[in-house]
Design a protein around this motif. Structure first.
Motif, PDB file in Angstrom:
ATOM      1  N   GLU A   8     -66.710 -18.730  77.301  1.00  0.00           N
ATOM      2  CA  GLU A   8     -65.528 -18.544  78.144  1.00  0.00           C
ATOM      3  C   GLU A   8     -65.975 -18.413  79.605  1.00  0.00           C
ATOM      4  O   GLU A   8     -66.230 -19.423  80.246  1.00  0.00           O
ATOM      5  CB  GLU A   8     -64.718 -17.321  77.672  1.00  0.00           C
ATOM      6  CG  GLU A   8     -64.012 -17.555  76.339  1.00  0.00           C
ATOM      7  CD  GLU A   8     -63.071 -16.443  75.932  1.00  0.00           C
ATOM      8  OE1 GLU A   8     -62.247 -16.665  75.031  1.00  0.00           O
ATOM      9  OE2 GLU A   8     -63.152 -15.332  76.515  1.00  0.00           O
ATOM     10  N   GLU A   9     -66.093 -17.203  80.118  1.00  0.00           N
ATOM     11  CA  GLU A   9     -66.391 -17.009  81.533  1.00  0.00           C
ATOM     12  C   GLU A   9     -67.877 -17.202  81.835  1.00  0.00           C
ATOM     13  O   GLU A   9     -68.735 -16.558  81.223  1.00  0.00           O
ATOM     14  CB  GLU A   9     -65.977 -15.597  81.958  1.00  0.00           C
ATOM     15  CG  GLU A   9     -64.517 -15.249  81.701  1.00  0.00           C
ATOM     16  CD  GLU A   9     -63.598 -15.736  82.788  1.00  0.00           C
ATOM     17  OE1 GLU A   9     -63.737 -16.908  83.202  1.00  0.00           O
ATOM     18  OE2 GLU A   9     -62.740 -14.954  83.230  1.00  0.00           O
ATOM     19  N   ALA A  10     -68.170 -18.040  82.822  1.00  0.00           N
ATOM     20  CA  ALA A  10     -69.564 -18.287  83.192  1.00  0.00           C
ATOM     21  C   ALA A  10     -70.219 -17.029  83.744  1.00  0.00           C
ATOM     22  O   ALA A  10     -71.392 -16.751  83.447  1.00  0.00           O
ATOM     23  CB  ALA A  10     -69.641 -19.407  84.227  1.00  0.00           C
ATOM     24  N   GLU A  11     -69.479 -16.248  84.547  1.00  0.00           N
ATOM     25  CA  GLU A  11     -70.085 -15.048  85.132  1.00  0.00           C
ATOM     26  C   GLU A  11     -70.425 -14.020  84.055  1.00  0.00           C
ATOM     27  O   GLU A  11     -71.380 -13.245  84.207  1.00  0.00           O
ATOM     28  CB  GLU A  11     -69.186 -14.426  86.208  1.00  0.00           C
ATOM     29  CG  GLU A  11     -67.873 -13.858  85.733  1.00  0.00           C
ATOM     30  CD  GLU A  11     -66.743 -14.862  85.795  1.00  0.00           C
ATOM     31  OE1 GLU A  11     -65.578 -14.440  85.962  1.00  0.00           O
ATOM     32  OE2 GLU A  11     -67.013 -16.077  85.666  1.00  0.00           O
ATOM     33  N   ALA A  12     -69.663 -14.013  82.956  1.00  0.00           N
ATOM     34  CA  ALA A  12     -69.985 -13.110  81.848  1.00  0.00           C
ATOM     35  C   ALA A  12     -71.289 -13.536  81.180  1.00  0.00           C
ATOM     36  O   ALA A  12     -72.126 -12.705  80.823  1.00  0.00           O
ATOM     37  CB  ALA A  12     -68.853 -13.092  80.828  1.00  0.00           C
ATOM     38  N   GLN A  13     -71.484 -14.844  81.019  1.00  0.00           N
ATOM     39  CA  GLN A  13     -72.723 -15.348  80.430  1.00  0.00           C
ATOM     40  C   GLN A  13     -73.912 -15.080  81.349  1.00  0.00           C
ATOM     41  O   GLN A  13     -74.988 -14.693  80.897  1.00  0.00           O
ATOM     42  CB  GLN A  13     -72.603 -16.845  80.158  1.00  0.00           C
ATOM     43  CG  GLN A  13     -73.759 -17.420  79.371  1.00  0.00           C
ATOM     44  CD  GLN A  13     -73.804 -16.929  77.930  1.00  0.00           C
ATOM     45  OE1 GLN A  13     -72.895 -17.160  77.153  1.00  0.00           O
ATOM     46  NE2 GLN A  13     -74.881 -16.230  77.577  1.00  0.00           N
ATOM     47  N   CYS A  14     -73.710 -15.257  82.649  1.00  0.00           N
ATOM     48  CA  CYS A  14     -74.771 -14.942  83.622  1.00  0.00           C
ATOM     49  C   CYS A  14     -75.140 -13.468  83.543  1.00  0.00           C
ATOM     50  O   CYS A  14     -76.325 -13.109  83.587  1.00  0.00           O
ATOM     51  CB  CYS A  14     -74.306 -15.283  85.039  1.00  0.00           C
ATOM     52  SG  CYS A  14     -74.223 -17.044  85.432  1.00  0.00           S
TER      53      CYS A  14
END
Length: 321
Positions: A138-144
């Motif tokens: 879902e959210e790229a910033e969460a994966q980062c």
């Protein structure tokens, strides 16, 4: 957007560090954020057909590769269900590509949109420069944030302030190349030490002030929100809300407290907070719990997943050790 006013609240923790301090660092890149930055530059100078954004991306990557940085692109996956109301508002203002929002679950993005095509071009450039890409759930910033918190990278580039709420420890908000090049850096350790705001406090601020996941409490400004949260403390703030609901904000807003930690000045709306026990407030409290869950347990590829292994980031980490 991230969390409303959060960049201003943590302004005192901002550090501008020379670009060469990223030497040998392992860095994840929220690709959408970079492309938005570069797209805005493109629009101010020429048409998108000139693809100035790709040139800008190439120069950024070249500068970091020259510093022996280990890089990984991270892209957005589906739109979280909790974020759909935000997309509805953006669609009305014409700032997002049209998508079908008649759904209560997460939605796949429009991969044929102009911006999605820009992301594909960026990924192709990354492949040519041997920069792997991890497509987020879902959210790229969460994966980062997960990669950072699991020590799979030393920091992450993003302009979405909610990356801290997902657990990131070191965040690079911007980069400037050329002579005297630098990056704008925020460390969660500094936020905790100087402001007293840990991850739980920041999540609470997102509910009070508003974020991509929550509209915020009407009539509550950043000064009062900071004072309320710091009066409770990071350790117990989520438990306090679980017990009392959002009514705790009304009690906290009446208390006198030091406001040195917030750069925003008190405004008239801060003194007009009105929270009662209506059905609407009960719905808001239920939504709060959903927001907390979305930040504490985001949908991401786990550190030991095949997707993360396939991106070679673990192998790259070992080679840097």
């Amino acid at each position: 957007m991230g969390v409303k006013n959060l960049w201003d609240i943590i302004e005192s923790c901002k550090k501008t560090i020379p670009l060469h301090h990223l030497q040998n660092k392992r860095v994840s890149i929220d690709l959408s954020c970079w492309m938005v930055q570069l797209q805005n530059v493109n629009k101010s100078h020429c048409s998108l057909k000139d693809k100035l954004y790709i040139k800008g991306l190439f120069h950024r990557l070249r500068a970091l590769i020259a510093l022996n940085c280990t890089l990984i692109f991270v892209t957005d996956g589906s739109i979280p269900a909790i974020k759909l109301s935000t997309y509805r508002r953006r669609l009305k203002s014409g700032t997002e590509d049209e998508i079908n929002l008649n759904n209560t679950s997460s939605l796949r993005r429009n991969m044929g949109s102009e911006f999605s095509c820009m992301i594909k071009e960026a990924k192709l450039l990354g492949m040519a420069l041997e920069v792997p890409c991890l497509d987020g759930v879902e959210e790229a910033e969460a994966q980062c944030a997960l990669l950072n918190s699991e020590s799979l990278c030393d920091g992450c580039f993003t302009s979405d302030s909610d990356v801290f709420l997902f657990g990131a420890r070191t965040v690079y908000r911007d980069i400037c190349l050329g002579e005297g090049g630098f990056v704008v850096c925020y460390e969660m350790a500094d936020i905790e030490r100087e402001l007293g705001f840990g991850r739980n406090s920041l999540i609470t601020l997102s509910v009070l002030l508003g974020s991509d996941y929550s509209p915020g409490v009407r009539g509550l400004g950043p000064e009062s929100a900071c004072r309320i949260v710091e009066s409770i403390g990071d350790k117990g703030v989520l438990q306090r809300i679980a017990l009392e609901g959002l009514s705790f904000a009304r009690k906290g807003s009446r208390k006198q407290g030091c406001s040195r930690r917030c750069n925003h000045k008190e405004n008239e709306s801060d003194r007009q907070l009105n929270i009662n026990g209506s059905e609407r407030d009960l719905q808001g409290e239920k939504h709060f719990q959903q927001v907390v869950g979305a930040y504490l347990k985001p949908k991401c590829h786990s550190a030991d997943s095949e997707a993360v292994h396939g991106s070679n980031i673990k192998e790259q980490r070992c080679s840097k050790s």
